[in-house]
Motif scaffolding. Structure first.
Motif, PDB file in Angstrom:
ATOM      1  N   GLN A 102       0.833  -1.196   0.000  1.00 30.49           N
ATOM      2  CA  GLN A 102       0.000   0.000   0.000  1.00 30.49           C
ATOM      3  C   GLN A 102       0.870   1.249   0.000  1.00 30.49           C
ATOM      4  N   VAL A 103       0.436   2.240  -0.728  1.00 29.30           N
ATOM      5  CA  VAL A 103       1.179   3.494  -0.778  1.00 29.30           C
ATOM      6  C   VAL A 103       1.229   4.124   0.601  1.00 29.30           C
ATOM      7  N   GLY A 104       2.365   4.760   0.901  1.00 29.07           N
ATOM      8  CA  GLY A 104       2.506   5.412   2.188  1.00 29.07           C
ATOM      9  C   GLY A 104       3.552   6.500   2.143  1.00 29.07           C
ATOM     10  N   VAL A 105       3.714   7.201   3.250  1.00 27.87           N
ATOM     11  CA  VAL A 105       4.633   8.333   3.314  1.00 27.87           C
ATOM     12  C   VAL A 105       5.908   8.018   4.069  1.00 27.87           C
ATOM     13  N   SER A 106       6.001   6.827   4.632  1.00 26.74           N
ATOM     14  CA  SER A 106       7.224   6.466   5.343  1.00 26.74           C
ATOM     15  C   SER A 106       8.305   6.083   4.343  1.00 26.74           C
ATOM     16  N   MET A 107       9.508   5.892   4.843  1.00 23.07           N
ATOM     17  CA  MET A 107      10.625   5.528   3.980  1.00 23.07           C
ATOM     18  C   MET A 107      10.716   4.021   3.737  1.00 23.07           C
ATOM     19  N   GLU A 108       9.701   3.302   4.130  1.00 24.76           N
ATOM     20  CA  GLU A 108       9.732   1.842   3.998  1.00 24.76           C
ATOM     21  C   GLU A 108       9.384   1.400   2.585  1.00 24.76           C
ATOM     22  N   TYR A 109      10.238   1.818   1.663  1.00 21.56           N
ATOM     23  CA  TYR A 109      10.138   1.404   0.275  1.00 21.56           C
ATOM     24  C   TYR A 109      11.266   0.440  -0.026  1.00 21.56           C
ATOM     25  N   ASP A 110      10.976  -0.529  -0.872  1.00 18.79           N
ATOM     26  CA  ASP A 110      11.904  -1.631  -1.093  1.00 18.79           C
ATOM     27  C   ASP A 110      12.937  -1.327  -2.160  1.00 18.79           C
ATOM     28  N   TYR A 111      12.596  -0.477  -3.100  1.00 21.78           N
ATOM     29  CA  TYR A 111      13.487  -0.220  -4.226  1.00 21.78           C
ATOM     30  C   TYR A 111      13.715   1.276  -4.352  1.00 21.78           C
ATOM     31  N   TRP A 112      14.976   1.635  -4.631  1.00 28.36           N
ATOM     32  CA  TRP A 112      15.373   3.040  -4.704  1.00 28.36           C
ATOM     33  C   TRP A 112      16.226   3.275  -5.937  1.00 28.36           C
ATOM     34  N   GLY A 113      16.054   4.451  -6.521  1.00 25.69           N
ATOM     35  CA  GLY A 113      16.934   4.863  -7.595  1.00 25.69           C
ATOM     36  C   GLY A 113      18.200   5.477  -7.037  1.00 25.69           C
ATOM     37  N   GLN A 114      19.079   5.906  -7.936  1.00 25.25           N
ATOM     38  CA  GLN A 114      20.370   6.459  -7.521  1.00 25.25           C
ATOM     39  C   GLN A 114      20.277   7.946  -7.191  1.00 25.25           C
ATOM     40  N   GLY A 115      19.179   8.562  -7.576  1.00 27.24           N
ATOM     41  CA  GLY A 115      18.971   9.968  -7.275  1.00 27.24           C
ATOM     42  C   GLY A 115      19.358  10.888  -8.417  1.00 27.24           C
ATOM     43  N   THR A 116      18.712  12.036  -8.455  1.00 27.28           N
ATOM     44  CA  THR A 116      19.036  13.066  -9.438  1.00 27.28           C
ATOM     45  C   THR A 116      19.066  14.421  -8.724  1.00 27.28           C
ATOM     46  N   GLN A 117      20.085  15.212  -9.026  1.00 26.14           N
ATOM     47  CA  GLN A 117      20.288  16.480  -8.322  1.00 26.14           C
ATOM     48  C   GLN A 117      19.381  17.569  -8.889  1.00 26.14           C
ATOM     49  N   VAL A 118      18.706  18.261  -7.996  1.00 25.72           N
ATOM     50  CA  VAL A 118      17.934  19.446  -8.350  1.00 25.72           C
ATOM     51  C   VAL A 118      18.512  20.613  -7.565  1.00 25.72           C
ATOM     52  N   THR A 119      18.911  21.655  -8.274  1.00 18.66           N
ATOM     53  CA  THR A 119      19.470  22.839  -7.642  1.00 18.66           C
ATOM     54  C   THR A 119      18.666  24.056  -8.081  1.00 18.66           C
TER      55      THR A 119
END
Length: 122
Positions: A102-119
């Motif tokens: 179920q969708v949620g707001v906690s950080m309990e996600y199983d898969y993550w990307g490497q990230g992209t910088q926003v400045t």
């Protein structure tokens, strides 16, 4: 297994817009709740927005409500983050995340990307 790859980050002036994309591998992407988190220098990673697998449930952090919009295209295995009226405090590395729950707001996600910088420059 799901692999997530973010793109679309960059440098923008205050008040500008950016659209982040997250491309997901795997045939079961449509079963996954997806989210965006961000981490500014010296700060903890924080929730930004999340969307259910069907798109009918969406959450936003108060700090981005009315400025950011999350969307997904299950046919393209992609989730997007449209960011408008950007502020310097939006500067961070933005991460895409997914989980088969179920969708949620906690950080309990199983898969993550490497990230992209926003400045966002002032």
């Amino acid at each position: 297994q799901v692999q997530l790859i973010e793109s679309g980050g960059g440098l923008v002036q205050t008040g500008g817009s950016l659209r982040l994309s997250c491309a997901a591998s795997g045939r079961t992407f449509s079963n996954y709740a997806m989210a965006w988190f961000r981490q500014a220098p010296g700060k903890e990673r924080e929730f930004v927005t999340a969307i259910s697998w069907s798109g009918d449930i969406i959450y936003y952090a108060d700090s981005v409500k009315g400025r950011f919009t999350i969307s997904r295209d299950n046919a393209k295995n992609a989730v997007y983050l449209q960011m408008n009226s950007l502020k310097p405090e939006d500067t961070a590395v933005y991460y895409c995340a997914g989980r088969r729950r179920q969708v949620g707001v906690s950080m309990e996600y199983d898969y993550w990307g490497q990230g992209t910088q926003v400045t966002v420059s002032s």
